[in-house]
Design a protein around this motif. Structure first.
Motif, PDB file in Angstrom:
ATOM      1  N   ARG A  95       0.927   4.006  -2.947  1.00 29.76           N
ATOM      2  CA  ARG A  95       0.603   5.411  -2.637  1.00 29.76           C
ATOM      3  C   ARG A  95       1.729   6.336  -3.116  1.00 29.76           C
ATOM      4  O   ARG A  95       1.473   7.424  -3.640  1.00 29.76           O
ATOM      5  CB  ARG A  95       0.373   5.572  -1.132  1.00 29.76           C
ATOM      6  CG  ARG A  95      -0.925   4.958  -0.638  1.00 29.76           C
ATOM      7  CD  ARG A  95      -0.984   4.944   0.884  1.00 29.76           C
ATOM      8  NE  ARG A  95      -1.068   6.275   1.435  1.00 29.76           N
ATOM      9  CZ  ARG A  95      -2.190   6.920   1.725  1.00 29.76           C
ATOM     10  NH1 ARG A  95      -3.354   6.320   1.514  1.00 29.76           N
ATOM     11  NH2 ARG A  95      -2.180   8.125   2.240  1.00 29.76           N
ATOM     12  N   VAL A 143      -4.177   9.703  -4.029  1.00 27.32           N
ATOM     13  CA  VAL A 143      -3.506   8.975  -2.945  1.00 27.32           C
ATOM     14  C   VAL A 143      -4.468   8.672  -1.811  1.00 27.32           C
ATOM     15  O   VAL A 143      -4.487   7.557  -1.263  1.00 27.32           O
ATOM     16  CB  VAL A 143      -2.292   9.776  -2.421  1.00 27.32           C
ATOM     17  CG1 VAL A 143      -1.690   9.093  -1.201  1.00 27.32           C
ATOM     18  CG2 VAL A 143      -1.251   9.923  -3.524  1.00 27.32           C
ATOM     19  N   GLU A 144      -5.293   9.645  -1.440  1.00 17.51           N
ATOM     20  CA  GLU A 144      -6.193   9.454  -0.300  1.00 17.51           C
ATOM     21  C   GLU A 144      -7.281   8.433  -0.569  1.00 17.51           C
ATOM     22  O   GLU A 144      -7.951   7.978   0.360  1.00 17.51           O
ATOM     23  CB  GLU A 144      -6.816  10.797   0.093  1.00 17.51           C
ATOM     24  CG  GLU A 144      -5.809  11.793   0.660  1.00 17.51           C
ATOM     25  CD  GLU A 144      -4.992  11.199   1.811  1.00 17.51           C
ATOM     26  OE1 GLU A 144      -5.609  10.569   2.706  1.00 17.51           O
ATOM     27  OE2 GLU A 144      -3.759  11.345   1.808  1.00 17.51           O
ATOM     28  N   GLU A 185       0.829  -1.203   0.000  1.00 19.22           N
ATOM     29  CA  GLU A 185       0.000   0.000   0.000  1.00 19.22           C
ATOM     30  C   GLU A 185       0.864   1.253   0.000  1.00 19.22           C
ATOM     31  O   GLU A 185       0.600   2.209  -0.742  1.00 19.22           O
ATOM     32  CB  GLU A 185      -0.917   0.001   1.219  1.00 19.22           C
ATOM     33  CG  GLU A 185      -1.804   1.242   1.270  1.00 19.22           C
ATOM     34  CD  GLU A 185      -2.647   1.303   2.513  1.00 19.22           C
ATOM     35  OE1 GLU A 185      -3.710   1.942   2.486  1.00 19.22           O
ATOM     36  OE2 GLU A 185      -2.238   0.721   3.545  1.00 19.22           O
TER      37      GLU A 185
END
Length: 588
Positions: free
Chosen positions: A74, A85-86, A70
């Protein structure tokens, strides 16, 4: 801006058009994919995880370290679009799946998804409905307790007759630090060979091809028979002169059957490392099957790399039976000649025959390099040759016949002379293109807008550094040298052979290291260097306002294929982050 859409893909097209790929091999038989770095290497899975994998699993998805992955994703996505990204929230997604036990999930431990082999009378959709998801936990027993409590709470207030049947409710099992939940009738777990190891990638997929073939054997055989019958029926209705295609299609059908009968497992892997993204595939044939056969001359192919000049942005190695490939394609090419005008047909067949005989004189191993600049394209190919003198003789015949055939179509080829370089005889040839004749021969001269012909000639002059394409041919012992562009490229190749070579270009050596020194095909290209070379040429030829590519380190793309005994593999590694940063810098 329009230039952004083609800046990278254009460079890739140029490189792939130069090198091509494919081959017939021959060497030593090895074991599974883990024995070769070119296919996705396999590593043991945790025993507690494997104990939860159903024995009837036919495919296993394996995420090695989801938390680490992850963060890497990201970071990579942030280079492309910071707003995205969020949206990458793995913990939240896993929490939804684990139904109240998300706090017990350990993102440092693998996640696995086991897909069962469909039973007789069951389709794949039904099988997917009973797949098992396996998670590594900080406290698996506590997680099970939390999940069972959450499920029980969901059932509160629902009349018994409306509740899912017991076999439809999630089943939660624990083994060591791992927890699984699945639906459907309980099955035997543990002992699945497919789960003992997994591709050593961030995300891996292993498929038990042998089990799938056994399950669908009747359907597969029926499909293959229908395919062959369809091909045979189609050939019966082919125009005269196309009958020779039958042998080629029968060879293809036989290969498909060999592939099906030889299939054991298929591994797929995806890895992210900084800005680099890598895709790898590994096919394992059954031991003793028709595809378990000797591999090619790995050492001979890799040794050619040290004769390539340093500094060219495109480098490649290729192992291919040129003569065998031409024999395979000759029936198809001859059939295509039947539509040519009668006065040209015999010339074309003669040129094809010369080409076929010429290719039979070539060996399997080839090294290639390419660069662009003010002088146009400069390229070199160095390969094995069975008989250098005979090859040169055939090459000149093909050139002569081909020239007589193509002059009316706007292509002129001629030998421009012979000279001696460091004691080696070098033969030079030139090709020129008359685009007015070319378009007229195709019946398209009336369609061309004003100035189009001059534009095409300008592009040709930019590509080849003048109005002709110059090539040189020479043979040194059992090596054939073929160069394009200035004579200095040939001089450098002859000098390298004389002194035994030097070091392989850095990018190509990195590819050799990645494939364990056992590729059948390997391409490495520096996209930044290519962009720096090509953009000024395009700007000059097409009068486009394109910004220069910024200076910086290499932006590599590496493509490879390999064969080592019963192991076949391939892959692609691209510096996505470097590409994004270069394009963004050009857009400022």
């Amino acid at each position: 801006m329009q230039w952004k859409r083609w800046i990278v893909t254009g460079a890739l097209v140029c490189t792939l058009a130069f090198v091509g790929c494919g081959g017939k091999d021959g060497g030593n038989t090895t074991g599974p994919a883990g024995d070769s770095k070119a296919a996705p290497a396999a590593k043991p899975t945790p025993g507690s995880l494997a104990a939860l994998v159903p024995a009837n699993t036919v495919a296993l998805v394996y995420v090695r370290a989801p938390g680490d992955l992850e963060q890497k994703v990201r970071q990579l996505v942030g280079k492309i679009d910071e707003d995205m990204v969020e949206e990458i929230q793995l913990e939240a997604m896993v929490g939804q799946v684990l139904q109240g036990a998300g706090e017990h999930w350990d993102p440092s431990k693998p996640i696995a998804i086991a897909i069962p082999l469909p039973a007789d009378g069951q389709d794949m959709d039904e099988a997917l409905g009973t797949m098992s998801m396996i998670f590594g936990m900080k406290d698996a027993a506590a997680a099970k307790k939390s999940m069972e409590a959450a499920i029980a709470k969901q059932m509160e207030g629902i009349p018994e007759k409306y509740r899912p049947k017991p076999e439809e409710q999630p089943k939660i099992l624990v083994s060591g630090d791992y927890l699984t939940m699945g639906r459907g009738p309980e099955v035997k777990r543990g002992g699945a060979a497919i789960a003992a190891t997994a591709p050593d990638s961030d995300i891996g997929l292993r498929i038990d091809l042998a089990a799938l073939v056994a399950r669908y054997r009747k359907d597969i055989d029926k499909g293959l028979d229908e395919m062959q019958e369809g091909v045979s029926g189609g050939l019966d209705n082919m125009p005269p002169g196309m009958e020779q295609l039958g042998g080629m299609f029968n060879d293809i059908a036989a290969w498909v059957k060999d592939f099906v009968n030889s299939a054991e497992t298929l591994d797929l892997g995806i890895s992210v490392d900084g800005g680099n993204v890598e895709f790898a595939v590994g096919f394992i044939a059954k031991k003793g099957s028709k595809l378990d056969k000797p591999s090619h001359d790995h050492a001979g192919l890799a040794a050619l790399a040290k004769h390539l000049p340093d500094g060219m942005p495109v480098n490649a190695l290729l192992s291919m039976d040129m003569g065998g490939m031409m024999e395979l394609l000759q029936p198809l090419m001859e059939a295509g000649l039947e539509s040519a005008p009668e006065d040209q047909r015999e010339q074309q067949k003669a040129a094809l025959a010369e080409m076929t005989e010429m290719y039979k004189l070539l060996g399997n191993n080839w090294a290639m390099a390419l660069t662009m600049g003010d002088k146009g394209m400069q390229a070199v190919q160095i390969g094995d040759c069975k008989d250098g003198a005979a090859f040169v003789e055939r090459f000149e015949k093909m050139f002569t016949v081909g020239n007589a055939m193509s002059e009316n179509a706007g292509v002129s080829a001629k030998k421009s002379g012979s000279t001696t370089m460091s004691g080696v005889q070098v033969h030079s040839y030139e090709m020129s293109f008359d685009f007015e004749k070319l378009m007229s021969a195709q019946g398209r001269d009336a369609e061309l807008p004003p100035g189009m012909l001059d534009g095409l000639q300008g592009i040709m002059n930019t590509l080849f550094g003048g109005d002709t394409m110059k090539v040189q041919v020479a043979t040194v012992d059992n090596k054939l040298l073929y160069t394009m562009g200035d004579a200095q490229v040939m001089e450098a190749a002859i000098a390298s052979l004389a002194k035994g070579g030097g070091k392989a270009p850095a990018g190509l050596q990195a590819g050799l290291d990645r494939t364990g020194g056992k590729p059948t095909f390997l391409l490495n290209a520096d996209l930044r260097a290519l962009a720096q070379q090509i953009i000024p040429l395009v700007r000059k030829a097409m009068d486009e306002k394109i910004p220069d590519a910024p200076k910086g380190g290499p932006i590599p793309v590496t493509v490879w294929g390999m064969h080592d005994g019963r192991v076949y593999g391939g892959g692609l590694k691209v510096d996505v982050g470097g590409i994004v940063e270069m394009v963004e810098a050009m857009d400022k």
